[in-house]
Design an enzyme around this catalytic site. Structure first.
Site, PDB file in Angstrom:
ATOM      1  N   ASN A   9      88.294  20.299  69.305  1.00 21.47           N
ATOM      2  CA  ASN A   9      88.944  21.507  69.499  1.00 21.47           C
ATOM      3  C   ASN A   9      88.087  22.574  69.704  1.00 21.47           C
ATOM      4  O   ASN A   9      87.282  22.991  68.836  1.00 21.47           O
ATOM      5  CB  ASN A   9      89.607  21.797  67.945  1.00 21.47           C
ATOM      6  CG  ASN A   9      90.415  23.187  67.738  1.00 21.47           C
ATOM      7  OD1 ASN A   9      90.826  23.638  68.739  1.00 21.47           O
ATOM      8  ND2 ASN A   9      90.561  23.298  66.414  1.00 21.47           N
ATOM      9  N   TRP A  10      88.488  23.129  70.837  1.00 18.21           N
ATOM     10  CA  TRP A  10      87.478  24.355  71.384  1.00 18.21           C
ATOM     11  C   TRP A  10      87.959  25.899  70.957  1.00 18.21           C
ATOM     12  O   TRP A  10      87.233  26.608  71.010  1.00 18.21           O
ATOM     13  CB  TRP A  10      87.462  24.367  72.955  1.00 18.21           C
ATOM     14  CG  TRP A  10      87.134  22.967  73.594  1.00 18.21           C
ATOM     15  CD1 TRP A  10      86.527  21.963  73.065  1.00 18.21           C
ATOM     16  CD2 TRP A  10      87.094  22.885  75.066  1.00 18.21           C
ATOM     17  NE1 TRP A  10      86.359  21.084  74.069  1.00 18.21           N
ATOM     18  CE2 TRP A  10      86.623  21.814  75.298  1.00 18.21           C
ATOM     19  CE3 TRP A  10      87.378  23.721  76.050  1.00 18.21           C
ATOM     20  CZ2 TRP A  10      86.364  21.111  76.597  1.00 18.21           C
ATOM     21  CZ3 TRP A  10      87.130  23.083  77.334  1.00 18.21           C
ATOM     22  CH2 TRP A  10      86.733  21.919  77.612  1.00 18.21           C
ATOM     23  N   LYS A  11      89.078  25.811  70.191  1.00 19.87           N
ATOM     24  CA  LYS A  11      89.540  27.081  69.690  1.00 19.87           C
ATOM     25  C   LYS A  11      89.454  28.125  70.714  1.00 19.87           C
ATOM     26  O   LYS A  11      89.858  27.820  71.872  1.00 19.87           O
ATOM     27  CB  LYS A  11      88.530  27.325  68.408  1.00 19.87           C
ATOM     28  CG  LYS A  11      88.266  26.290  67.516  1.00 19.87           C
ATOM     29  CD  LYS A  11      87.717  26.609  66.054  1.00 19.87           C
ATOM     30  CE  LYS A  11      87.454  25.285  65.473  1.00 19.87           C
ATOM     31  NZ  LYS A  11      87.217  25.659  63.908  1.00 19.87           N
ATOM     32  N   HIS A  95      97.084  23.388  62.504  1.00 23.01           N
ATOM     33  CA  HIS A  95      95.556  23.722  62.248  1.00 23.01           C
ATOM     34  C   HIS A  95      95.400  24.584  61.013  1.00 23.01           C
ATOM     35  O   HIS A  95      96.198  25.749  61.028  1.00 23.01           O
ATOM     36  CB  HIS A  95      94.781  24.140  63.545  1.00 23.01           C
ATOM     37  CG  HIS A  95      93.310  24.022  63.145  1.00 23.01           C
ATOM     38  ND1 HIS A  95      92.685  25.036  62.609  1.00 23.01           N
ATOM     39  CD2 HIS A  95      92.383  23.138  63.640  1.00 23.01           C
ATOM     40  CE1 HIS A  95      91.400  24.673  62.617  1.00 23.01           C
ATOM     41  NE2 HIS A  95      91.170  23.484  63.222  1.00 23.01           N
ATOM     42  N   GLU A  97      93.502  27.105  60.906  1.00 21.23           N
ATOM     43  CA  GLU A  97      93.375  28.421  61.287  1.00 21.23           C
ATOM     44  C   GLU A  97      94.741  28.942  61.631  1.00 21.23           C
ATOM     45  O   GLU A  97      94.939  30.270  61.893  1.00 21.23           O
ATOM     46  CB  GLU A  97      92.426  28.652  62.388  1.00 21.23           C
ATOM     47  CG  GLU A  97      90.969  28.279  61.939  1.00 21.23           C
ATOM     48  CD  GLU A  97      89.776  27.676  62.823  1.00 21.23           C
ATOM     49  OE1 GLU A  97      90.044  27.613  64.157  1.00 21.23           O
ATOM     50  OE2 GLU A  97      89.002  27.131  62.216  1.00 21.23           O
ATOM     51  N   GLU A 167      91.846  17.785  57.317  1.00 21.21           N
ATOM     52  CA  GLU A 167      90.768  18.524  57.572  1.00 21.21           C
ATOM     53  C   GLU A 167      90.651  19.702  56.213  1.00 21.21           C
ATOM     54  O   GLU A 167      91.584  20.533  56.129  1.00 21.21           O
ATOM     55  CB  GLU A 167      90.980  19.320  58.754  1.00 21.21           C
ATOM     56  CG  GLU A 167      91.093  18.921  59.990  1.00 21.21           C
ATOM     57  CD  GLU A 167      90.851  19.816  61.259  1.00 21.21           C
ATOM     58  OE1 GLU A 167      89.831  19.524  62.104  1.00 21.21           O
ATOM     59  OE2 GLU A 167      91.242  20.777  61.289  1.00 21.21           O
ATOM     60  N   GLY A 173      83.874  24.510  60.094  1.00 20.88           N
ATOM     61  CA  GLY A 173      83.171  25.688  60.365  1.00 20.88           C
ATOM     62  C   GLY A 173      82.250  26.077  59.471  1.00 20.88           C
ATOM     63  O   GLY A 173      81.333  27.089  59.609  1.00 20.88           O
ATOM     64  N   SER A 213      83.341  20.212  60.078  1.00 21.26           N
ATOM     65  CA  SER A 213      81.954  20.136  60.130  1.00 21.26           C
ATOM     66  C   SER A 213      81.326  18.546  60.711  1.00 21.26           C
ATOM     67  O   SER A 213      80.234  18.212  60.309  1.00 21.26           O
ATOM     68  CB  SER A 213      81.045  20.579  59.246  1.00 21.26           C
ATOM     69  OG  SER A 213      81.513  21.983  58.857  1.00 21.26           O
TER      70      SER A 213
HETATM   71  C1  PEP Z   1      88.391  22.056  63.579  1.00 22.54           C
HETATM   72  O1  PEP Z   1      88.362  23.188  64.377  1.00 22.54           O
HETATM   73  O2  PEP Z   1      89.426  21.491  63.335  1.00 22.54           O
HETATM   74  C2  PEP Z   1      87.049  21.775  62.854  1.00 22.54           C
HETATM   75  C3  PEP Z   1      86.926  20.922  62.164  1.00 22.54           C
HETATM   76  O3  PEP Z   1      85.971  22.774  63.257  1.00 22.54           O
HETATM   77  P1  PEP Z   1      84.200  22.320  62.676  1.00 22.54           P
HETATM   78  O4  PEP Z   1      84.109  21.247  63.233  1.00 22.54           O
HETATM   79  O5  PEP Z   1      83.704  23.490  63.319  1.00 22.54           O
HETATM   80  O6  PEP Z   1      84.174  22.503  61.324  1.00 22.54           O
END
Ligand code: PEP
Length: 252
Positions: A9-11, A95, A97, A167, A173, A213
């Site tokens: 997931n590049w956000k 997600h 976010e 998640e 993050g 992470s």
């Molecule tokens: C994500 O964006 O879904 C995610 C798990 O980010 P990260 O790996 O940076 O924690």
């Protein structure tokens, strides 16, 4: 045996030029990864260019969100058919976010999920508890609520086309990963909910990815858990060396 999926997931990172350069580097690095499916989720602007750049490779392209309507007065939104036209086969829905920054509700997740399925997309639906919810021992309650609301009214056939990403919000993050055992416990709980609703066969086929992470140095431990069928990777998916190391976890 469930086939593993590693999704990046590049956000809100990478211009079109950076995205195309990145997949050019990634393609040869994951060319031998027969053990899993590999998905990248660029921002909307780069979807089309990335879809072109990955043609003939093992990489699939996901969008990071979708609207449920076919078209309409929804400024800033993108429809399922537009994503398909841009070359997407997958879409991330719900997600954390989007839930936090855009007030995404389980009801909206459900509408998006149904619209994505109707357009032939494979949804990767995110669920997970916040730190406050975990500390209040409400993880199970949150997962149950998100499952009941987000996945309401799906036929078994619909459900067979979905992936779930567990998640925990406190691990996204932050560098704080859930231990493989903690993640597996939530995955087991989610699979149990699916079993109750759709039966053993669908529950056994459902792929549940872990996200939070994930890095090259913890992917092997996570994937050693039978309940963990892959990973949704944020930060570590932005560099070809770290993402390919995660994809190639079995060949390390
Ligand atoms: C994500 O964006 O879904 C995610 C798990 O980010 P990260 O790996 O940076 O924690």
């Amino acid at each position: 045996m469930r086939r593993a999926v590693i999704a990046g997931n590049w956000k809100m990172y990478k211009t079109i030029a950076e995205a195309v350069e990145f997949v050019g580097k990634l393609r040869p690095l994951v060319a031998q990864a027969d053990h899993c499916e590999v998905v990248v989720a660029p921002p909307f602007t780069a979807l089309r260019a990335v879809a072109e750049a990955v043609k003939g490779s093992r990489l699939a392209v996901a969008a990071q969100d979708v609207h449920w309507d076919k078209e309409g007065a929804h400024t800033g939104d993108v429809s399922p058919a537009m994503l398909v036209e841009a070359g997407c086969t997958h879409v991330i829905i719900g997600h954390s976010e989007r839930r936090q920054d855009h007030g995404e509700t389980d009801e909206n997740v459900n509408r998006k999920l149904k619209a994505a399925l109707a357009a032939g997309l494979t949804p990767i639906v995110c669920v997970g508890e916040t730190l406050a919810e975990r500390e209040a021992v409400k993880t199970v309650e949150v997962l149950q609520r998100q499952f009941q609301g987000g996945f309401a009214g799906l036929t078994p056939q619909d459900f067979s086309r979905i992936m779930i990403a567990y998640e925990p919000v406190w691990a996204i993050g932050t560098g704080r990963t859930a231990t493989p055992e903690m993640a597996a416990e939530s995955h087991r709980y989610l699979r149990g909910l699916v079993r109750q609703k759709y039966g053993e066969e669908l529950a056994g086929r459902l792929r549940i990815l872990y996200g939070g992470s994930v890095k090259p140095d913890n992917i092997v431990g996570l994937m050693a858990q039978e309940e963990i069928d892959g990973a949704l990777v944020g930060g570590a998916s932005l560099k070809a060396d770290s993402f390919s190391a995660i994809v190639n976890y079995r060949r390390a």
